[in-house]
Design a protein around this motif. Structure first.
Motif, short mmCIF file in Angstrom:
data_model
loop_
_atom_site.label_atom_id
_atom_site.label_comp_id
_atom_site.label_asym_id
_atom_site.label_seq_id
_atom_site.Cartn_x
_atom_site.Cartn_y
_atom_site.Cartn_z
N GLU A 98 0.83 -1.20 0.00
CA GLU A 98 0.00 0.00 0.00
C GLU A 98 0.86 1.25 0.00
O GLU A 98 1.86 1.33 0.73
N ASP A 99 0.49 2.19 -0.86
CA ASP A 99 1.07 3.53 -0.83
C ASP A 99 -0.02 4.50 -1.30
O ASP A 99 -1.13 4.06 -1.59
N PRO A 100 0.23 5.79 -1.38
CA PRO A 100 -0.84 6.74 -1.71
C PRO A 100 -1.49 6.55 -3.08
O PRO A 100 -2.58 7.06 -3.32
N HIS A 101 -0.84 5.82 -3.98
CA HIS A 101 -1.38 5.67 -5.34
C HIS A 101 -1.60 4.23 -5.76
O HIS A 101 -1.97 3.97 -6.90
N LEU A 102 -1.38 3.25 -4.85
CA LEU A 102 -1.48 1.85 -5.22
C LEU A 102 -1.77 0.99 -3.98
O LEU A 102 -1.14 1.16 -2.95
N ILE A 103 -2.74 0.09 -4.13
CA ILE A 103 -2.99 -0.93 -3.10
C ILE A 103 -3.03 -2.28 -3.80
O ILE A 103 -3.68 -2.42 -4.84
N VAL A 104 -2.34 -3.26 -3.25
CA VAL A 104 -2.39 -4.63 -3.76
C VAL A 104 -3.00 -5.49 -2.66
O VAL A 104 -2.50 -5.50 -1.54
N LYS A 105 -4.09 -6.19 -3.01
CA LYS A 105 -4.80 -7.03 -2.03
C LYS A 105 -4.89 -8.47 -2.53
O LYS A 105 -5.02 -8.71 -3.73
N LYS A 106 -4.87 -9.38 -1.60
CA LYS A 106 -5.22 -10.78 -1.85
C LYS A 106 -6.62 -10.93 -1.28
O LYS A 106 -6.85 -10.62 -0.10
N ILE B 236 -5.56 -5.12 -7.66
CA ILE B 236 -4.65 -3.97 -7.67
C ILE B 236 -5.50 -2.73 -7.90
O ILE B 236 -6.26 -2.66 -8.87
N ILE B 237 -5.39 -1.77 -6.99
CA ILE B 237 -6.15 -0.54 -7.08
C ILE B 237 -5.16 0.59 -7.32
O ILE B 237 -4.22 0.78 -6.54
N CYS B 238 -5.36 1.33 -8.41
CA CYS B 238 -4.46 2.42 -8.79
C CYS B 238 -5.25 3.73 -8.86
O CYS B 238 -6.38 3.74 -9.33
N GLY B 239 -4.64 4.81 -8.41
CA GLY B 239 -5.28 6.11 -8.52
C GLY B 239 -5.11 6.93 -7.26
O GLY B 239 -4.11 6.82 -6.56
#
Length: 108
Positions: free
Chosen positions: A15-23, A93-96
């Motif tokens: 996780e960072d301010p512009h990307l989250i990676v989840k399982k 993957i969530i970007c933005g």
């Protein structure tokens, strides 16, 4: 850390301010909430199991999906994913603009 939900669970891998990676795991025969996000795009890669993916209107835009499938969920696109009898494991993957916590809108 695993977060339990009524439909299954998820773990944040990065996780960072512009990307989250989840399982994410959907319990057998369960379905995620119908929702859309603003200011983000999602990518799903299915790892195990099968189910269906709805992108857009639920009555018109539903596809069967299996392990190895990938899906892109555009900004403001209604979406929902459901699991078959074996459950469904996927990477999201969530970007933005992740820093804005007001991105998710649930349908009622």
């Amino acid at each position: 850390m695993r977060v339990e939900k009524y439909w299954g669970w998820y773990e944040i891998l990065n996780e960072d301010p512009h990307l989250i990676v989840k399982k994410v795991f959907l319990n057998p025969d369960s379905i995620s909430p119908l929702q859309y996000e603003t200011r983000v795009t999602k990518y799903w890669t299915l790892i195990e199991g099968s189910g269906s993916v709805c992108l857009g209107k639920p009555d018109k835009s539903t596809w069967q999906t299996v392990a190895g499938s990938t899906w892109k969920v555009h900004d403001k696109m209604m979406h929902q994913i459901s699991a078959s009898k074996d459950g469904l494991l996927y990477i999201e993957i969530i970007c933005g603009n992740i820093a804005d916590n007001n991105t998710v809108v649930h349908e009622v």
